[in-house]
Write an enzyme that holds these catalytic residues in place. Structure first.
Site, PDB file in Angstrom:
ATOM      1  N   HIS A  65       0.201  41.242 -40.147  1.00 36.44           N
ATOM      2  CA  HIS A  65       1.243  40.309 -40.594  1.00 36.44           C
ATOM      3  C   HIS A  65       1.200  40.145 -42.102  1.00 36.44           C
ATOM      4  O   HIS A  65       0.150  40.223 -42.735  1.00 36.44           O
ATOM      5  CB  HIS A  65       1.160  38.966 -39.869  1.00 36.44           C
ATOM      6  CG  HIS A  65       0.040  38.054 -40.273  1.00 36.44           C
ATOM      7  ND1 HIS A  65       0.119  37.218 -41.364  1.00 36.44           N
ATOM      8  CD2 HIS A  65      -1.160  37.810 -39.697  1.00 36.44           C
ATOM      9  CE1 HIS A  65      -0.987  36.504 -41.457  1.00 36.44           C
ATOM     10  NE2 HIS A  65      -1.784  36.845 -40.465  1.00 36.44           N
ATOM     11  N   ASP A 177      -5.718  37.097 -45.827  1.00 37.13           N
ATOM     12  CA  ASP A 177      -5.163  36.798 -44.506  1.00 37.13           C
ATOM     13  C   ASP A 177      -3.646  36.755 -44.626  1.00 37.13           C
ATOM     14  O   ASP A 177      -3.092  35.733 -45.034  1.00 37.13           O
ATOM     15  CB  ASP A 177      -5.718  35.462 -44.006  1.00 37.13           C
ATOM     16  CG  ASP A 177      -5.131  35.006 -42.686  1.00 37.13           C
ATOM     17  OD1 ASP A 177      -4.463  35.815 -42.022  1.00 37.13           O
ATOM     18  OD2 ASP A 177      -5.334  33.837 -42.325  1.00 37.13           O
ATOM     19  N   GLU A 211       3.730  35.056 -39.028  1.00 35.18           N
ATOM     20  CA  GLU A 211       2.616  34.858 -38.093  1.00 35.18           C
ATOM     21  C   GLU A 211       2.012  33.478 -38.228  1.00 35.18           C
ATOM     22  O   GLU A 211       1.601  32.859 -37.236  1.00 35.18           O
ATOM     23  CB  GLU A 211       1.533  35.927 -38.328  1.00 35.18           C
ATOM     24  CG  GLU A 211       0.398  35.920 -37.314  1.00 35.18           C
ATOM     25  CD  GLU A 211      -0.772  35.007 -37.687  1.00 35.18           C
ATOM     26  OE1 GLU A 211      -1.655  34.804 -36.834  1.00 35.18           O
ATOM     27  OE2 GLU A 211      -0.794  34.495 -38.830  1.00 35.18           O
ATOM     28  N   GLU A 212       1.966  32.988 -39.468  1.00 38.22           N
ATOM     29  CA  GLU A 212       1.229  31.751 -39.740  1.00 38.22           C
ATOM     30  C   GLU A 212       1.869  30.506 -39.119  1.00 38.22           C
ATOM     31  O   GLU A 212       1.251  29.448 -39.086  1.00 38.22           O
ATOM     32  CB  GLU A 212       1.074  31.555 -41.254  1.00 38.22           C
ATOM     33  CG  GLU A 212       0.210  32.598 -41.949  1.00 38.22           C
ATOM     34  CD  GLU A 212      -1.267  32.493 -41.614  1.00 38.22           C
ATOM     35  OE1 GLU A 212      -1.638  31.547 -40.901  1.00 38.22           O
ATOM     36  OE2 GLU A 212      -2.032  33.364 -42.064  1.00 38.22           O
ATOM     37  N   ASP A 234      -6.022  41.805 -37.690  1.00 40.23           N
ATOM     38  CA  ASP A 234      -5.950  40.530 -38.403  1.00 40.23           C
ATOM     39  C   ASP A 234      -7.356  40.229 -38.902  1.00 40.23           C
ATOM     40  O   ASP A 234      -8.274  41.037 -38.716  1.00 40.23           O
ATOM     41  CB  ASP A 234      -5.423  39.425 -37.473  1.00 40.23           C
ATOM     42  CG  ASP A 234      -4.720  38.288 -38.230  1.00 40.23           C
ATOM     43  OD1 ASP A 234      -5.105  38.016 -39.391  1.00 40.23           O
ATOM     44  OD2 ASP A 234      -3.815  37.662 -37.666  1.00 40.23           O
ATOM     45  N   HIS A 321      -8.130  30.714 -45.274  1.00 40.60           N
ATOM     46  CA  HIS A 321      -7.132  29.737 -45.726  1.00 40.60           C
ATOM     47  C   HIS A 321      -7.595  28.962 -46.962  1.00 40.60           C
ATOM     48  O   HIS A 321      -7.244  27.804 -47.155  1.00 40.60           O
ATOM     49  CB  HIS A 321      -6.733  28.787 -44.597  1.00 40.60           C
ATOM     50  CG  HIS A 321      -5.851  29.430 -43.579  1.00 40.60           C
ATOM     51  ND1 HIS A 321      -5.012  28.712 -42.750  1.00 40.60           N
ATOM     52  CD2 HIS A 321      -5.640  30.739 -43.277  1.00 40.60           C
ATOM     53  CE1 HIS A 321      -4.351  29.550 -41.959  1.00 40.60           C
ATOM     54  NE2 HIS A 321      -4.719  30.787 -42.271  1.00 40.60           N
TER      55      HIS A 321
END
Length: 356
Positions: A65, A177, A211-212, A234, A321
């Site tokens: 993603h 990410d 995706e998030e 991922d 994150h």
């Protein structure tokens, strides 16, 4: 990691692609993979798919993603301060003192997450920053001045931290990410092309959006492609740093190889084939388990259409994150290598059902 590959990765990671606003990063990714594919298409919301052997009936997806967590402008005070709301899983705890880019029709506006100095706070009463207490300062002294800069409610905000290399073996930055996933599947396409490998099936190299906020891009594109097999990549949590609990989070190390997941959404025969390939090719790997959902685009592909034989190969990552997400360069290379080796041994029409 080849020098030209690293140059692409650096530019790609440093290009903001917040959820719902991924277009600039997607354009960059597409330009990189164009020499290695036969054709491509882009869907309504910006997912990009590079295709090798588009006429083949048997379809295999490799997917990552493209979006990164971000913020939205939510409220502008009369004094020109800006309050925000999350776009994806953004962490208010790390925001104070961070620099950001506010993306507007007039261009990028620089701002900072301000915070009162330690001297003027009652330390004994300190509480962790929350979405209600963090705020942006863009150097304006009124709402009108903020708006004249092109900033409005709904303007999207990203941290401006860029890629660095730590101790010659770790990549550090924001948006690993999961744009590092987009890099890894792009490298698979490059390896297939440069090694002149002819696949007996159609390969769909998918860089999905959104995706998030719930696997939305993968949901849309899975229904459009209707693949027979999907390999998702991922990131997953390295659990070696302080404050991780291995009894609940597992024992995952950066530098010890790709992580292969067990869970209901993972088709066991696909997973076992990946493990066999890793063992035969002496690619180090680790194992993880997922309770119910994997929380990745694997779930969207697995349960799409009539059901897709799907598996998840994850990259260990520290400090997810945050603006200092950290991965080991050898793991990055080994994820690409494992996907590549899986593809070159896969036969067209392979039936992954448990029994017939």
């Amino acid at each position: 990691m080849k020098q030209e590959s690293f140059a692409f990765l650096e530019k790609y990671l440093n290009t903001a692609s917040p959820t719902g606003f991924e277009a600039e990063g997607q354009k960059l990714w597409l330009e990189y993979i164009k020499p290695y594919i036969d054709e491509y298409f882009v869907d309504t919301y910006g997912t990009v798919v590079g295709v090798i052997n588009p006429e083949a009936e048997y379809k295999v997806v490799i997917e990552a993603h493209a979006d990164e967590i971000a913020w939205f402008v939510n409220y502008i005070t009369d004094q020109g301060y800006i309050y925000v709301r999350r776009n994806g899983g953004s962490d208010a705890l790390i925001a104070p003192s961070k620099r950001v880019n506010i993306h507007t029709a007039k261009g990028t506006v620089k701002a900072v997450f301000g915070w009162p100095a330690i001297h003027v706070r009652k330390i004994e009463q300190d509480k962790a920053p929350t979405i209600e207490t963090i705020f942006l300062d863009c150097g304006a002294s009124s709402r009108q001045e903020v708006e004249e800069m092109g900033i409005h409610v709904g303007s999207v905000i990203t941290f401006d931290d860029e890629l660095t290399v730590m101790n010659e073996k770790y990549l550090v930055g924001r948006a690993l990410d999961n744009r590092v996933g987009g890099y890894m599947i792009a490298e698979v396409a490059r390896m297939l092309h440069e090694n002149k490998k002819k696949l007996p099936f159609g390969l769909y190299i998918v860089n999905a959006v959104q995706e998030e906020i719930g696997l939305r891009g993968a949901e849309m594109i899975a229904h459009r492609i209707k693949p027979n097999v999907a390999i998702i990549t991922d990131v997953t949590h390295d659990t070696q740093a302080p404050m991780y609990e291995k009894k609940t989070s597992g024992d995952i190390h950066c530098g010890k190889g790709p992580v292969i997941t067990y869970g209901p959404a993972v088709q066991n025969n696909v997973r076992d084939m990946i493990i066999r390939v890793a063992q035969e090719k002496e690619i180090p790997f680790q194992r993880a388990s997922a309770s119910r959902a994997t929380g990745t685009d694997t779930d969207a592909f697995a349960y799409s259409h009539e059901g897709v034989a799907a598996a998840l190969i994850s990259l260990p990552l520290k400090y997810m994150h945050t603006t200092v997400e950290t991965v080991h360069k050898e793991d990055v290379d080994n994820v690409s290598k494992l996907i590549y080796e899986f593809l070159v041994q896969l036969e067209s029409g392979h039936d992954f059902r448990y029994f017939k």
